[in-house]
Design an enzyme around this catalytic site. Structure first.
Site, PDB file in Angstrom:
ATOM      1  N   GLY A 205       0.893  -1.218   0.104  1.00 51.30           N
ATOM      2  CA  GLY A 205       0.064  -0.096   0.013  1.00 51.30           C
ATOM      3  C   GLY A 205       0.820   1.380  -0.131  1.00 51.30           C
ATOM      4  O   GLY A 205       1.974   1.392  -0.475  1.00 51.30           O
ATOM      5  N   GLU A 206       0.308   2.067   0.639  1.00 47.61           N
ATOM      6  CA  GLU A 206       1.004   3.535   0.832  1.00 47.61           C
ATOM      7  C   GLU A 206       1.034   4.414  -0.735  1.00 47.61           C
ATOM      8  O   GLU A 206       1.783   5.523  -0.665  1.00 47.61           O
ATOM      9  CB  GLU A 206       2.437   3.448   1.405  1.00 47.61           C
ATOM     10  N   GLY A 207       0.852   3.756  -1.687  1.00 53.94           N
ATOM     11  CA  GLY A 207       1.128   4.377  -3.043  1.00 53.94           C
ATOM     12  C   GLY A 207       2.199   3.954  -3.682  1.00 53.94           C
ATOM     13  O   GLY A 207       2.598   4.224  -4.575  1.00 53.94           O
TER      14      GLY A 207
END
Length: 353
Positions: A317-319
């Site tokens: 995640g997190e981009g």
């Protein structure tokens, strides 16, 4: 639900389509030989309605929010406070998304959508807190419908502000302990797919704990009894997180402003499922950056008929998928803008006979 807080998302004008492909096919290469890079160049050019597209001030927005279910310890092996600790890590530039974005020249924008922590006002993050985490959806809705709509509007405002500062490429990432549980419930409901095909490890649920996570979420799903034909905003309000709701509004706003939308992994794709139900045409503006290793992501992508650029076995995640894929967008634009044609290079093209 009508998209009343958004400008309508326009259908892409196809008048330039043949011209874009003509330009690509006249480059010094066999037609189609650069594969997905050519399709990326085509998509970017038609979104921007130009034969000479550009990527301006790319950013990754990391929306962070807490979930009431996290406090139960039934679906996540990490405590809820990890969410705010990771937000501080983002702000101190110590996370994976910081390291990766720095390499590729993307700015990281951190959004407090609803973290269960009081952040100092001077910290360099977007203060957009809806509440100190959602309610526990084992007993009722994670948020009421009015708050859900408010969160979507806030996400749209944050995105509009970024676009107003000159960005035309936005990656949507997130952080929130237990948000894979929210994403699984949203996906299962909207796609009419069994939860057993949607629920994965998340932050590290394995073995007996993974079985407990699945059983807990199945009980939640049964308790609420939503069908796949339920109003999409109701599904979001009952199962979602503030960070997911703000991403939905942000994705819709990005498409309404003809901004490229980079979709990260499983949770970002769950937000996109909601946004796409509200405005199906936003898919034209979306680039699915990678196929997550999280269990449900492949089926969500299949449901959307989406074709991710990368498959790196990531599930952070997190981009991070947005940052990993961004150089390929740069290469695609360079192919269209900088690569010579057969005529300009004096290279003999394919015989027409």
């Amino acid at each position: 639900m009508t998209n009343k807080f958004q400008k309508p998302v326009e259908t892409i004008n196809t008048d330039l389509d043949s011209k874009i492909w003509d330009k690509l096919n006249l480059k010094t290469k066999p037609p189609g030989s650069l594969g997905k890079l050519e399709h990326l160049a085509y998509q970017i050019a038609r979104v921007q309605e130009t034969l000479s597209p550009s990527l301006q001030k790319p950013i990754v927005m990391v929306f962070a929010g807490d979930h009431g279910i996290a406090k139960s310890g039934l679906v996540n092996p990490y405590p809820q406070e990890v969410t705010y600790q990771m937000v501080m890590n983002f702000l101190n530039t110590g996370a994976a998304i910081n390291a990766m974005s720095k390499v590729v020249g993307m700015e990281v924008v951190v959004v407090d959508a609803g973290v269960n922590h009081i952040f100092e006002s001077k910290l360099p993050l977007v203060h957009a807190k809806m509440d100190y985490g959602t309610a526990d959806f084992r007993y009722g809705s994670a948020m009421d419908l009015e708050t859900c709509h408010k969160a979507m509007r806030k996400g749209a405002e944050i995105t509009a502000d970024a676009i107003g500062k000159g960005t035309n490429v936005i990656g949507f990432g997130e952080m929130g302990i237990s948000n894979t549980s929210s994403a699984s419930l949203i996906m299962s409901t909207l796609c009419n797919i069994p939860l057993s095909d949607c629920v994965g490890k998340g932050t590290g649920a394995t073995g007996d704990f993974l079985e407990q996570k699945l059983k807990t979420l199945q009980e939640v799903q049964k308790f609420h009894g939503l069908s796949h034909e339920a109003d999409v905003d109701k599904v979001l309000a009952i199962f979602g997180g503030f960070e997911i709701a703000q991403m939905v509004g942000g994705m819709l706003e990005a498409a309404s402003k003809r901004c490229l939308t980079l979709v990260d992994g499983f949770i970002s794709t769950a937000a996109f499922l909601v946004a796409c139900r509200l405005a199906p045409q936003i898919k034209d503006f979306a680039i699915f950056t990678h196929r997550s290793k999280e269990l449900g992501h492949t089926k969500a992508l299949e449901y959307l008929n989406a074709h991710p650029i990368l498959e790196l076995h990531m599930r952070l995640g997190e981009g991070t998928g947005c940052a990993a894929a961004y150089p390929l967008l740069q290469m695609s634009v360079a192919i269209l803008n900088e690569m010579a044609s057969f005529d300009s290079a004096g290279v003999t093209g394919k015989s027409k006979k």
